[in-house]
Design a protein around this motif. Structure first.
Motif, short mmCIF file in Angstrom:
data_model
loop_
_atom_site.label_atom_id
_atom_site.label_comp_id
_atom_site.label_asym_id
_atom_site.label_seq_id
_atom_site.Cartn_x
_atom_site.Cartn_y
_atom_site.Cartn_z
N GLU A 116 39.04 45.96 47.27
CA GLU A 116 39.70 44.96 46.42
C GLU A 116 40.57 44.04 47.27
OE1 GLU A 116 39.52 44.22 43.24
OE2 GLU A 116 38.34 45.90 42.45
N SER A 148 36.39 42.41 50.09
CA SER A 148 37.38 41.55 49.44
C SER A 148 36.78 40.92 48.20
CB SER A 148 37.83 40.43 50.39
OG SER A 148 38.11 40.93 51.67
N LYS A 149 37.58 40.89 47.14
CA LYS A 149 37.10 40.22 45.93
C LYS A 149 37.48 38.75 45.96
CE LYS A 149 34.98 43.47 43.63
NZ LYS A 149 35.59 44.75 43.86
N LYS A 194 44.27 41.47 35.82
CA LYS A 194 42.95 41.26 35.21
C LYS A 194 42.98 40.10 34.22
CE LYS A 194 39.99 44.63 36.52
NZ LYS A 194 38.53 44.70 36.61
N GLN A 245 44.55 38.28 43.18
CA GLN A 245 43.76 39.37 43.75
C GLN A 245 44.66 40.35 44.51
OE1 GLN A 245 40.72 40.43 43.16
NE2 GLN A 245 41.00 42.13 44.58
N GLY A 278 44.67 44.16 43.73
CA GLY A 278 44.40 45.10 44.81
C GLY A 278 45.50 46.13 44.97
N LYS A 290 45.21 48.61 42.16
CA LYS A 290 44.06 49.49 42.37
C LYS A 290 44.37 50.55 43.43
CE LYS A 290 40.45 47.83 39.87
NZ LYS A 290 39.23 48.41 39.32
#
Lengths: 329, 334
Positions: free
Chosen positions: A180, A207-208, A267, B261, B265, B268
C-alpha cells in the motif's frame, strides 16, 4: 501494462534492507521471475533471512558482491573462483550461479554509505549503462551522477564522450511492505520514456499511488508528505487511542476503532470526487459532536502545526541532500 | 443470513450508508422500508435504489413499523394522504418491522419515538438507535410516554413497565459505512437478548470493518469522540498536509493523491501489524532523519494534547447533547 508487457529484465538490488525487501517481495508476489533478481547484502544474517523467506533467491555478500550483481559473471568457472578466493559468498541453494548483467540497478543502501558504494561501482556502471534507480533519501541525481563519474575527466563527461547511466530517484514509503505504498519519482532528462515506464512498474508492484514530479526539489516535498507521512498518522492514531483510554475506554477497543476510522476516512477520500474540505464539511453537522472537535482543532492551530511538521521534514530532506551530496569532485 | 424486515425511520446519510451497505451485501431490497419526510430525499433514494420502498407523510412511520393489515388498508392510507409510497417499489406489502432503525436527527427523535410509542409497544421490534446523544433510558421513556398517552385515550389506561418495552440497542456508526469501511460502537441494555445483540452486530457488520461493544453507555460518547466524529479529524489532517505540500510547490492533485494513500497505507500497516502504534512510529523514525524532524515539530507543538482536547470536546458535546435532548428532571413513571 498487461502482464506480458511488464518489464521482466534482470534486477540487481544493492542493499537488502527493509525497503529493498518490500519492493522485491511485492514484485515476486506479482509474479516477477525470481531468477531475474539478485540482492547484494553485506550482513550475513540478513542474507540468510532473505534466503529463507524467498527460497531460491540469489543473495550475494562479500567485497565483490555489488560488482558481480551488476556486471554479471563471464562464466560459472569465474564465479567459482570468486567464491573460492572469498570475494563473494553466494546463496548455496539459489537456483543458479549464472550471473547475467543487470538491466536495472536499485540502489537501496543507507544514504550515508551511498557515495562510497557508487564510487566503487562507477567503472562497472559506466561500462554497462543499466537504469539506475535510487531509493535513498536525500541524495540528488546530480550527486549520484557525480559519484558515477568518479575517476573520469569532467570535460569528457561534458563533451559526451563518456556517458553516464540514467538515474531515476524514488521516494517510496514503508506501507510498501503491505503493498500500500505511496511513491514519488523524479527522472533526469536522459531517462527515456521506457526507463520511466520500467521504474513506474517496479514501484507500482508495491505502491497504490505512484506520482512523477517534474522538478527534483519536489522529491523533498514528497518526503515530507508520503515519505515520512505514515509516522504522522501513527502519531495521530496513538494520540486518539490514548484519548479514548483517558476517557475510560479499554485500550484494545480504542485502538481498533481508531485504526479503522483512519482507514475508513482514507477510503472515503480515495473513492470520492469531493475534495478533503468538502468531505469534512459534509460530515460536520453544525453544533454537533464533530463540529465541537473540529473547532477545538482549529482553535489549537492544528493546520499550522501540520504545515510546520511537513515543512520540517521537507527542510531536513534538503539539508541531508547537502550533507550527503558533498562538494563537487 | 439475516433477512429480517427492516424499517429505517429517517432516510438521511447514515441510514443510507447502512441500507446501501446491506443491499450491496445482498440484503433483500423487499425486506427494507425507509420513511423520510423530505420529498426530494425520497426521490433521490428511489432513483439510487430502484424498487426500494420509501414512505413519507403523517402515517409513514406508523405504517413502516406496524405494517399494514391488507392492500386495501394501504390503499386507503394512500388515498387519504396519510402516506405517500413509492409506486415503483418492488413490493407493495407491508409486514410489521422486526427491526426498527431510528435514524432521525437527535433533535426530533423524542417526538418521533413518542408518536410511535404505542406501535412499538404492541409490535415489540428490536429498536436500534443511531442517534447521537440520546440515551437508551431516554428512548425507553419516550416510548412509554407515547404508549401511555395512547392508552389514556382508551377506557383502560395501562401502566407501562420498562421491561415490557422493546429492547433498545444504541449504536454509534460512522460515515465510512458508506464505503463499507465503518467503525462502530454498540451498547445494549440488559434486556436485549444475545440473539438481538447478534442481529444488531450483523446489521452494522455489513458496513463496518470494526464493530465493538461497550459495557457502559457513557462509553458511547467516547466512541463518538473517536470513531463517530473521527473521520473528520483525518479529513482535516489530510487537508492540512495537502495544503502544506501545495505551499511547498507541489501541484494539488499530486499532493492530494500522495496524502490520501499515505493515510491509507499507515492504517493498513497498523491493522496488519501486532505492534502498537508507538512502536510502529518509532520503527519508521530514523534518528536525525526527515521523519524525526517532523515528529519533533509535532511533539513540540503540542500535537498530542490538541488531539486529546478535540476528542474530549466531541465526547463532552455528546454528553451535553444527551442532557439537552433528554433533559434532567423529565419525570416518567419508569
Amino acid at each position: 501494462m498487461t502482464q506480458q508487457q511488464q518489464h521482466q529484465g534482470r534486477l540487481a538490488f544493492i542493499g537488502g534492507g527493509n525497503m529493498a525487501e518490500a519492493i522485491l517481495g511485492g514484485l515476486l508476489a506479482c509474479g516477477y521471475p525470481l531468477s531475474q533478481c539478485v540482492v547484494s547484502e553485506p550482513i550475513q544474517a540478513r542474507c540468510e533471512f532473505l534466503q529463507s523467506k524467498y527460497p531460491g533467491l540469489q543473495t550475494l555478500s562479500g567485497p565483490d558482491a555489488n560488482r558481480l550483481a551488476i556486471q554479471g559473471s563471464k562464466s560459472t568457472t569465474t564465479t567459482q573462483s570468486l567464491i573460492q578466493d572469498g570475494s563473494i559468498q553466494v546463496n548455496p541453494t539459489a537456483a543458479s550461479i549464472d550471473f547475467a548483467p543487470a538491466e536495472v540497478v536499485i540502489l537501496a543502501v543507507k544514504p550515508q554509505v551511498l557515495r562510497s558504494v557508487v564510487v566503487d561501482l562507477a567503472p562497472v556502471l559506466r561500462a554497462l549503462q543499466p537504469l539506475v534507480i535510487s531509493i535513498a533519501a536525500g541524495i540528488e541525481t546530480s550527486a549520484i551522477a557525480r559519484f558515477m563519474a568518479d575517476g573520469v575527466d569532467e570535460d569528457a563527461i561534458a563533451a559526451g564522450s563518456v556517458k553516464l547511466p540514467p538515474v531515476i530517484r524514488v521516494m517510496p514509503n514503508t506501507p510498501a511492505l503491505v503493498l500500500e505504498g505511496a511513491a514519488g519519482m523524479y527522472a533526469t532528462a536522459d531517462a527515456t520514456a521506457e526507463h520511466r515506464e520500467v521504474a513506474e512498474s517496479l514501484l507500482a508492484a508495491v505502491s497504490k499511488q505512484v506520482s512523477w514530479v517534474e522538478t527534483e526539489s519536489l522529491i523533498d516535498t514528497v518526503t515530507g508528505i508520503s515519505g515520512s507521512g505514515p509516522a504522522y498518522f501513527f502519531l495521530m492514531m496513538e494520540a486518539m487511542e490514548e484519548a479514548g483510554v483517558k476517557l475510560g475506554m479499554d485500550r484494545a477497543t480504542a485502538k481498533a476503532l481508531t485504526i479503522q476510522t483512519c482507514l475508513g476516512a482514507a477510503k472515503m477520500a480515495q473513492l470520492s470526487s469531493d475534495d478533503l474540505e468538502t468531505l469534512r464539511i459534509k460530515v460536520t453537522s453544525p453544533q454537533g459532536t464533530t463540529d465541537a472537535a473540529i473547532k477545538a482543532f482549529e482553535a489549537g492551530g492544528f493546520r499550522d502545526l501540520v504545515q510546520k511538521g511537513v515543512t520540517a521534514a521537507d527542510a531536513r530532506s534538503r539539508t541531508l541532500a547537502k550533507e550527503l551530496g558533498g562538494a563537487k569532485l | 443470513m439475516l433477512q429480517s424486515r427492516l424499517a429505517f425511520i429517517g432516510g438521511g446519510n447514515m441510514a443510507e450508508a447502512i441500507l446501501g451497505g446491506l443491499l450491496a451485501c445482498g440484503y433483500p431490497l423487499s425486506q427494507c422500508v425507509v420513511t423520510e419526510p423530505l420529498q426530494a430525499r425520497c426521490e433521490f433514494l428511489h432513483s439510487k435504489y430502484p424498487g426500494l420502498q420509501v414512505l413519507s407523510g403523517p402515517q409513514a412511520n406508523h405504517l413502516a413499523v406496524n405494517g399494514s393489515e391488507s392492500d386495501s388498508h394501504t390503499a386507503d392510507l394512500v388515498n387519504n394522504g396519510a402516506v405517500h409510497i413509492n409506486p415503483a417499489a418492488a413490493s407493495e406489502s407491508f409486514p410489521p418491522a422486526e427491526v426498527v432503525i431510528l435514524a432521525v436527527k437527535p433533535q426530533v427523535l423524542r417526538g418521533v419515538v413518542s408518536d410511535l410509542g404505542e406501535t412499538l409497544y404492541q409490535r415489540q421490534p428490536l429498536v436500534i438507535s443511531i442517534a447521537a446523544g440520546i440515551e437508551t433510558s431516554a428512548i425507553a421513556r419516550f416510548m412509554a410516554e407515547g404508549a401511555m398517552s395512547a392508552s389514556e385515550e382508551t377506557s383502560t389506561p395501562v401502566q407501562i413497565k420498562n421491561e415490557d418495552l422493546p429492547a433498545v440497542i444504541r449504536v454509534m456508526p460512522n460515515t465510512p459505512a458508506l464505503v463499507n469501511e465503518g467503525a462502530t460502537g454498540l451498547y445494549a441494555t440488559s434486556d436485549a437478548t444475545p440473539a438481538q445483540r447478534l442481529v444488531a452486530e450483523s446489521l452494522l457488520g455489513a458496513v463496518s470493518k470494526q464493530v465493538s461493544w461497550v459495557d457502559q453507555e457513557s462509553l458511547i460518547d467516547t466512541v463518538t469522540g473517536i470513531s463517530g466524529s473521527g473521520p473528520a479529524y483525518f479529513f482535516l489532517m489530510m487537508e492540512a498536509m495537502e495544503d502544506a505540500a501545495v505551499k511547498l510547490g507541489m501541484d494539488r492533485e499530486t499532493a492530494k493523491e500522495l496524502t490520501i494513500q499515505t493515510c491509507l497505507g499507515a492504517a493498513k500497516m497498523a491493522q496488519s501489524s501486532s505492534d502498537d502504534l508507538k512502536t510502529l512510529r518509532v520503527k519508521v523514525t530514523s534518528p536525525q532523519g526527515t521523519t524525526d524532524a517532523a515528529i519533533k515539530t509535532f511533539e513540540k507543538g503540542g500535537f498530542r494534547e490538541l488531539v486529546a482536547e478535540s476528542v474530549k470536546a466531541a465526547d463532552s458535546r455528546s454528553k451535553s447533547l444527551a442532557v439537552e435532548l433528554c433533559g434532567p428532571g423529565k419525570d416518567s413513571k419508569l
